[in-house]
Design a protein around this motif. Structure first.
Motif, mmCIF file in Angstrom:
data_model
loop_
_atom_site.group_PDB
_atom_site.id
_atom_site.type_symbol
_atom_site.label_atom_id
_atom_site.label_comp_id
_atom_site.label_asym_id
_atom_site.label_seq_id
_atom_site.Cartn_x
_atom_site.Cartn_y
_atom_site.Cartn_z
ATOM 1 N N SER A 49 0.835 -1.209 0.000
ATOM 2 C CA SER A 49 0.000 0.000 0.000
ATOM 3 C C SER A 49 0.863 1.248 0.000
ATOM 4 N N LYS A 50 0.432 2.231 -0.742
ATOM 5 C CA LYS A 50 1.199 3.462 -0.880
ATOM 6 C C LYS A 50 0.587 4.622 -0.103
ATOM 7 N N TYR A 51 -0.586 4.404 0.509
ATOM 8 C CA TYR A 51 -1.286 5.486 1.193
ATOM 9 C C TYR A 51 -1.728 5.055 2.589
ATOM 10 N N ILE A 52 -1.942 6.041 3.449
ATOM 11 C CA ILE A 52 -2.550 5.847 4.756
ATOM 12 C C ILE A 52 -3.938 6.461 4.672
ATOM 13 N N ILE A 53 -4.955 5.669 4.970
ATOM 14 C CA ILE A 53 -6.336 6.139 4.900
ATOM 15 C C ILE A 53 -6.916 6.140 6.307
ATOM 16 N N THR A 54 -7.542 7.252 6.685
ATOM 17 C CA THR A 54 -8.212 7.337 7.981
ATOM 18 C C THR A 54 -9.653 7.784 7.770
ATOM 19 N N ILE A 55 -10.532 7.266 8.613
ATOM 20 C CA ILE A 55 -11.951 7.641 8.594
ATOM 21 C C ILE A 55 -12.320 8.024 10.017
ATOM 22 N N ALA A 56 -12.860 9.227 10.189
ATOM 23 C CA ALA A 56 -13.188 9.708 11.532
ATOM 24 C C ALA A 56 -14.453 9.055 12.078
ATOM 25 N N ASP A 57 -15.496 8.929 11.259
ATOM 26 C CA ASP A 57 -16.760 8.421 11.774
ATOM 27 C C ASP A 57 -17.475 7.595 10.708
ATOM 28 N N ILE A 58 -18.173 6.561 11.167
ATOM 29 C CA ILE A 58 -18.943 5.686 10.284
ATOM 30 C C ILE A 58 -20.360 5.625 10.829
#
Length: 161
Positions: A49-58
């Motif tokens: 993987s080349k990216y860091i993905i973050t999600i604050a809320d689901i």
């Protein structure tokens, strides 16, 4: 025999109601753990993987069959490496861009199919307020060119023996 069938039907209905209630009350937590643990964590920690993905809320709504992912950020993995330091000694990150999306929404999908078969097909897909910031690093130290000393051949005397 008739009482047995009635009791079996009542127990089946109770089990069905209990399962439905459990899924209704915990579906958001289940979806959150699937998205964060099985998808994001595996992707972010993978070597390829080349990216860091973050999600604050689901947010998941079982009744309407919709899910909203809020405040999503995507950073290149190499941005975690310190490129240089400024005068105060603070690190200047190597970030070349960031992608932030305030909301991604899917609606009109079958939640049971998504949970059981890991297949999501939605009627509507929307992305709200995507922002891409591209950074240009100015004032970073450049690589120093190596200078090669020259040799003055006039100062070498050769004696023959």
């Amino acid at each position: 025999m008739r009482k047995t069938v009635i009791w079996a039907s009542i127990l089946f209905l109770i089990a069905l109601v209990a399962t439905s209630t459990y899924l209704f009350n915990n579906a958001e937590n289940i979806a959150d753990s699937i998205i964060r643990d099985e998808l994001l964590k595996k992707y972010n920690n993978a070597d390829h993987s080349k990216y860091i993905i973050t999600i604050a809320d689901i947010n998941l709504n079982i009744i309407s069959g919709s899910i909203k992912l809020e405040n999503i950020e995507v950073l290149p993995k190499d941005s975690l490496v310190v490129l240089d330091r400024n005068i105060d000694g603070r690190a200047i990150s190597n970030t070349t861009f960031t992608l932030s999306i305030s909301e991604v929404a899917l609606s009109g999908f079958d939640i049971l199919d998504a949970l059981n078969n890991r297949k999501v097909s939605a009627n509507k897909f929307s992305v709200k307020h995507p922002v891409i910031k591209v950074y240009q690093h100015i004032g970073l130290s450049k690589e120093k060119e190596e200078s090669q000393d020259t040799l003055d051949l006039r100062s070498i005397f050769l004696h023959s023996y």
